[in-house]
Design an enzyme around this catalytic site. Structure first.
Site, PDB file in Angstrom:
ATOM      1  N   TYR A 141       0.822  -1.212   0.000  1.00 11.06           N
ATOM      2  CA  TYR A 141       0.000   0.000   0.000  1.00 11.06           C
ATOM      3  C   TYR A 141       0.858   1.265   0.000  1.00 11.06           C
ATOM      4  O   TYR A 141       0.412   2.324  -0.410  1.00 11.06           O
ATOM      5  CB  TYR A 141      -0.906   0.040   1.245  1.00 11.06           C
ATOM      6  CG  TYR A 141      -2.235  -0.647   1.074  1.00 11.06           C
ATOM      7  CD1 TYR A 141      -2.319  -1.968   0.665  1.00 11.06           C
ATOM      8  CD2 TYR A 141      -3.426   0.042   1.320  1.00 11.06           C
ATOM      9  CE1 TYR A 141      -3.538  -2.600   0.531  1.00 11.06           C
ATOM     10  CE2 TYR A 141      -4.652  -0.583   1.184  1.00 11.06           C
ATOM     11  CZ  TYR A 141      -4.696  -1.898   0.787  1.00 11.06           C
ATOM     12  OH  TYR A 141      -5.919  -2.519   0.653  1.00 11.06           O
ATOM     13  N   LYS A 192       2.876 -15.462   2.008  1.00 17.91           N
ATOM     14  CA  LYS A 192       3.054 -16.148   0.723  1.00 17.91           C
ATOM     15  C   LYS A 192       4.548 -16.428   0.593  1.00 17.91           C
ATOM     16  O   LYS A 192       5.212 -15.994  -0.358  1.00 17.91           O
ATOM     17  CB  LYS A 192       2.501 -15.259  -0.413  1.00 17.91           C
ATOM     18  CG  LYS A 192       2.416 -15.935  -1.768  1.00 17.91           C
ATOM     19  CD  LYS A 192       1.351 -17.012  -1.865  1.00 17.91           C
ATOM     20  CE  LYS A 192       1.466 -17.747  -3.193  1.00 17.91           C
ATOM     21  NZ  LYS A 192       0.607 -18.936  -3.281  1.00 17.91           N
ATOM     22  N   ASP A 224      -3.299 -18.225  -0.012  1.00 15.59           N
ATOM     23  CA  ASP A 224      -4.311 -18.878  -0.851  1.00 15.59           C
ATOM     24  C   ASP A 224      -5.020 -19.977  -0.060  1.00 15.59           C
ATOM     25  O   ASP A 224      -6.253 -20.104  -0.101  1.00 15.59           O
ATOM     26  CB  ASP A 224      -3.702 -19.409  -2.158  1.00 15.59           C
ATOM     27  CG  ASP A 224      -2.427 -20.217  -1.952  1.00 15.59           C
ATOM     28  OD1 ASP A 224      -1.871 -20.220  -0.831  1.00 15.59           O
ATOM     29  OD2 ASP A 224      -1.977 -20.863  -2.931  1.00 15.59           O
ATOM     30  N   ASP A 248      -6.460  -6.974   4.015  1.00 15.72           N
ATOM     31  CA  ASP A 248      -7.580  -6.285   3.359  1.00 15.72           C
ATOM     32  C   ASP A 248      -8.513  -7.317   2.739  1.00 15.72           C
ATOM     33  O   ASP A 248      -9.734  -7.278   2.923  1.00 15.72           O
ATOM     34  CB  ASP A 248      -7.022  -5.337   2.289  1.00 15.72           C
ATOM     35  CG  ASP A 248      -8.127  -4.610   1.539  1.00 15.72           C
ATOM     36  OD1 ASP A 248      -9.058  -4.111   2.201  1.00 15.72           O
ATOM     37  OD2 ASP A 248      -8.067  -4.559   0.296  1.00 15.72           O
ATOM     38  N   ASP A 252     -12.401  -8.924   4.294  1.00 12.14           N
ATOM     39  CA  ASP A 252     -13.663  -8.880   3.534  1.00 12.14           C
ATOM     40  C   ASP A 252     -14.266 -10.281   3.442  1.00 12.14           C
ATOM     41  O   ASP A 252     -15.474 -10.469   3.586  1.00 12.14           O
ATOM     42  CB  ASP A 252     -13.436  -8.349   2.105  1.00 12.14           C
ATOM     43  CG  ASP A 252     -13.713  -6.855   1.990  1.00 12.14           C
ATOM     44  OD1 ASP A 252     -13.398  -6.126   2.951  1.00 12.14           O
ATOM     45  OD2 ASP A 252     -14.230  -6.424   0.941  1.00 12.14           O
TER      46      ASP A 252
HETATM   47  C1  IPM Z   1     -10.378  -1.135   3.961  1.00  8.39           C
HETATM   48  C2  IPM Z   1     -10.615  -0.488   2.632  1.00  8.39           C
HETATM   49  C3  IPM Z   1      -9.444   0.431   2.311  1.00  8.39           C
HETATM   50  C4  IPM Z   1      -8.191  -0.409   2.264  1.00  8.39           C
HETATM   51  C5  IPM Z   1      -9.611   1.275   1.022  1.00  8.39           C
HETATM   52  C6  IPM Z   1     -10.869   2.097   1.041  1.00  8.39           C
HETATM   53  C7  IPM Z   1      -8.413   2.136   0.758  1.00  8.39           C
HETATM   54  O1  IPM Z   1     -10.804  -1.458   1.662  1.00  8.39           O
HETATM   55  O2  IPM Z   1     -10.253  -0.397   4.963  1.00  8.39           O
HETATM   56  O3  IPM Z   1     -10.325  -2.367   4.020  1.00  8.39           O
HETATM   57  O4  IPM Z   1      -7.894  -1.025   1.218  1.00  8.39           O
HETATM   58  O5  IPM Z   1      -7.498  -0.479   3.267  1.00  8.39           O
HETATM   59 MG    MG Z   2     -10.925  -3.431   2.412  1.00  5.39          MG
END
Ligand code: IPM
Ligand code: MG
Length: 360
Positions: A141, A192, A224, A248, A252
Site C-alpha cells: 500500500y 506467501k 491462498d 484487506d 472482507d
Molecule cells: C479497507 C478499505 C481500504 C483499504 C480502502 C478504502 C483504501 O478497503 O479499509 O479495508 O484497502 O485499506
Molecule cells: Mg478493504
C-alpha cells in the site's frame, strides 16, 4: 479532563451510518459519564470538494490532537476520475500512516441471531469468533517505487513494491501474539513465503517473536490456503496476523461468514493504543442516500473505541449487548435480512440500539 473525539463521516453511506453511531456514542457518554467532547470534520471526497485534497492539513492536526477518531467511509464514483494521488482513498491511507496506526484489528464474530444470514451452513459458522490483525501502514500500500513507466517497445508498464522491514513485522507480530494470549491462545500467521521475499522475512521474524510467547500456539499458512480454509472450516482460527494487502482481502472474506460486511467493526491502533475506529465496509455509493445501510458496524466500532482507547469495558459491553438485543427483536437491515424478520432502515436500526442501550 475531557476527552476529544474527532468524527469524520466521509462519503457515500458514511454520513448516514455515522449519524446513528453518534447517537449511540452520545447516549453512552451521558449514561456512563465518559466526559467526551466531539468535533466534526471532512475526509475523502467531501474533503476534495471542500479543500481540493482528500485530507487537509488542519484535519490531520485535529486528528493528531484528538484522543480517538471515529470514521465512516470514503470514496465514490464522483471522484473516480481524479488522479490516483489525490483520490478519496489517499485521505484514508494518509491519516493511517501519519498517525502511525499500524495495527488494524478486525474481529469477525457471528451473532447467533444471524446464523442464517451467513452464506455458509449454520453449523460451519455457529459460534465463530475470529480476530484478523492486519498490518496497516506498510507493505504494498505504501511501498516505493511505484508508478507507470514506458518500456523500450513503447508499451506502458505499471509497478508497485512490497517492502517489509524486520521492525515493522516484529511490532505487528507482537500485537497478534498479545491478542492471542488473551483469547484462544492460537495465532495463525498468513503469508506467501513460497513466492515472496517479503513473506520469507515475515515468517522468519514471526518465528523469532514466537520465542517470547511459549503459551501461544503459532502456525503459518499461505494466503491462498487461508482464503480457502476461511470458507471451509473457519472455526479452526482464533487470531490471524497478516500483511496489509492480504489482511484487506481476508477481512472482507471473513465478514461474509458473519452474515454481512455491514456487521464488521475495526480498530486501527498506534503503539500507545491511540486509535481510529471505522467499519470495515466501504462507502457503498449504490445505496447511499437511501437510508437502508446497516449502521451496526459503525456502532460496534464505537464499542471498540470505548474498549481499546478508553478502557471503558462496561460501556463497550453495554453497546454490544444493545446490538444483540435489537437482533433478538428481529430487526434487520436489508443486508442481514432473512424471511420472517422485520426489515428496517438505517435510522430505525440506530434508534432501536439507542432505546435498548437506554434501558440497560
Ligand atoms: C479497507 C478499505 C481500504 C483499504 C480502502 C478504502 C483504501 O478497503 O479499509 O479495508 O484497502 O485499506
Ligand atoms: Mg478493504
Amino acid at each position: 479532563m475531557s476527552k476529544q473525539i474527532l468524527i469524520l463521516p466521509g462519503d457515500g453511506i458514511g454520513p448516514e451510518i455515522m449519524a446513528e453511531a453518534v447517537k449511540v456514542l452520545e447516549l453512552a457518554n451521558t449514561k456512563y459519564q465518559l466526559g467526551f467532547e466531539f468535533s466534526h470534520d471532512v475526509i475523502g471526497g467531501a474533503a476534495i470538494d471542500k479543500h481540493g485534497v482528500p485530507l487537509a492539513d488542519e484535519t490531520l492536526e485535529r486528528a493528531r490532537a484528538a484522543d480517538a477518531v471515529l470514521l465512516g467511509a470514503v470514496g465514490g464514483p464522483k471522484w473516480d476520475a481524479i488522479e490516483r494521488d489525490i483520490r478519496p482513498e489517499r485521505g484514508l491511507l494518509k491519516i493511517r500512516a501519519q498517525l502511525g496506526l499500524f495495527a488494524n484489528l478486525r474481529p469477525a464474530i457471528l451473532y447467533p441471531q444471524l446464523a442464517d444470514a451467513s452464506s455458509l451452513k449454520p453449523e460451519i459458522v455457529a459460534g465463530l469468533d475470529i480476530l484478523i490483525v492486519r498490518e496497516l501502514t506498510g507493505g504494498i500500500y505504501f511501498g516505493a517505487p511505484r508508478g507507470t513507466r514506458e518500456l523500450d517497445n513503447g508499451e506502458r508498464q505499471a509497478y508497485d513494491t512490497l517492502p517489509y522491514s524486520e521492525s515493522e513485522i516484529r511490532r505487528i507480530a507482537r500485537v497478534g501474539f498479545d491478542m492471542a494470549r488473551v483469547r484462544g491462545k492460537k495465532l495463525c500467521s498468513v503469508d506467501k513465503a513460497n513466492v515472496l521475499a517479503s513473506s520469507q522475512l515475515w515468517r522468519e521474524v514471526v518465528e523469532q517473536v514466537a520465542k517470547d510467547y511459549p503459551d501461544v500456539e503459532l502456525s503459518h499458512m499461505y494466503v491462498d490456503n487461508a482464503a480457502m480454509q476461511l470458507v471451509r472450516a473457519p472455526k479452526q482460527f482464533d487470531v490471524m496476523v497478516t500483511d496489509n494487502m492480504f489482511g484487506d482481502i481476508l477481512s472482507d472474506e471473513a465478514s461474509m461468514l458473519t452474515g454481512s460486511i455491514g456487521m464488521l467493526p475495526s480498530a486501527s491502533l498506534d503503539s500507545n493504543n491511540k486509535g481510529m475506529y471505522e467499519p470495515c465496509h466501504g462507502s457503498a455509493p449504490d445505496i447511499a442516500g437511501k437510508g437502508i445501510a446497516n449502521p451496526l458496524a459503525t456502532i460496534l466500532s464505537v464499542s471498540m473505541m470505548l474498549r481499546y482507547s478508553f478502557n471503558q469495558h462496561a460501556a463497550a459491553e453495554a453497546i454490544e449487548k444493545a446490538v444483540s438485543l435489537v437482533l433478538d427483536q428481529g430487526l434487520r437491515t436489508g443486508d442481514i435480512w432473512s424471511e420472517g424478520k422485520a426489515k428496517v432502515g438505517t435510522q430505525e436500526m440506530g434508534d432501536a440500539v439507542v432505546a435498548a442501550l437506554r434501558n440497560l
